[in-house]
Design an enzyme around this catalytic site. Sequence first.
Site, short mmCIF file in Angstrom:
data_model
loop_
_atom_site.label_atom_id
_atom_site.label_comp_id
_atom_site.label_asym_id
_atom_site.label_seq_id
_atom_site.Cartn_x
_atom_site.Cartn_y
_atom_site.Cartn_z
CE LYS A 103 5.30 59.93 21.00
NZ LYS A 103 4.23 58.94 20.87
CG HIS B 77 -2.60 49.26 23.64
ND1 HIS B 77 -2.35 50.29 24.52
CD2 HIS B 77 -2.20 49.73 22.42
CE1 HIS B 77 -1.82 51.31 23.87
NE2 HIS B 77 -1.73 51.01 22.60
CB SER C 167 -1.37 55.95 24.74
OG SER C 167 -1.56 54.57 24.75
NE ARG D 71 -5.68 54.13 17.28
CZ ARG D 71 -4.73 54.73 17.98
NH1 ARG D 71 -4.96 55.07 19.23
NH2 ARG D 71 -3.56 55.01 17.45
P1 ADP Z 1 3.05 53.55 18.86
O1 ADP Z 1 3.73 54.63 19.64
O2 ADP Z 1 3.97 52.53 18.26
O3 ADP Z 1 2.00 54.02 17.88
P2 ADP Z 1 0.92 52.77 20.62
O4 ADP Z 1 1.09 52.20 21.97
O5 ADP Z 1 0.28 54.11 20.51
O6 ADP Z 1 2.35 52.72 19.99
O7 ADP Z 1 0.11 51.76 19.71
C1 ADP Z 1 0.58 50.46 19.44
C2 ADP Z 1 -0.37 49.80 18.46
O8 ADP Z 1 -1.64 49.64 19.07
C3 ADP Z 1 -0.61 50.56 17.16
O9 ADP Z 1 -0.69 49.64 16.09
C4 ADP Z 1 -1.95 51.21 17.38
O10 ADP Z 1 -2.63 51.40 16.15
C5 ADP Z 1 -2.64 50.15 18.22
N1 ADP Z 1 -3.69 50.74 19.04
C6 ADP Z 1 -3.60 51.81 19.84
N2 ADP Z 1 -4.77 52.10 20.43
C7 ADP Z 1 -5.64 51.15 19.97
C8 ADP Z 1 -7.04 50.91 20.17
N3 ADP Z 1 -7.77 51.70 20.94
N4 ADP Z 1 -7.60 49.84 19.56
C9 ADP Z 1 -6.85 49.05 18.75
N5 ADP Z 1 -5.54 49.25 18.49
C10 ADP Z 1 -4.94 50.28 19.09
#
Ligand code: ADP
Length: 161
Positions: A43, A19, A131, A93
Amino acid sequence: MAKKVALFPGSFDPLTNGHIDLIERGSRLFDHLIVGIFQNTSKKSLFTLQEKIALAEEALVTLGNVEVVGQTQELTVASARRLHADYLLRGLRNGKDYEYERDIALMNAHLAPEIETVFLLADETHQFISSSLLKEILHFHGDISPYVPANILDALEKKGW
Ligand code: ADP
């Protein structure tokens, strides 16, 4: 020229180095980048919304044009409009992300045609970080220190993880 404002929405549970990389790159593309922390009601979360906001602000303190906001129970495009963001930033990703994100982006384009979704490809060193995987590792008391900012690790340790 009008300022380019983007909203990066996510649940960030927890905020990872993946992130952070996306936020750093987004902060160079846009004049102002708003990290919108959405608490997913279905969740169970590692942190409360207030904790997530404080931790994200701390982790992103060096990025002057990045702001962190918390949001519950609202459509992403409604948040973007309220925050005057013309762009949504999301990360890709892999093919699974693409399939999932494409439907959301197309639906959002129907709901709010004036808002453009911008995708950044996850950088190769962070592509495998999610995550949800980190939560699994934590559950079995594995080491997640290479994948999260130091303040997130400290906060998790204080919570007994
Ligand atoms: P959500 O529950 O909305 O998917 P996340 O916190 O899992 O929220 O992810 C938010 C955004 O960050 C999404 O667009 C996801 O694709 C991106 N993201 C998550 N992990 C990574 C990573 N390792 N590298 C780049 N982008 C990421």
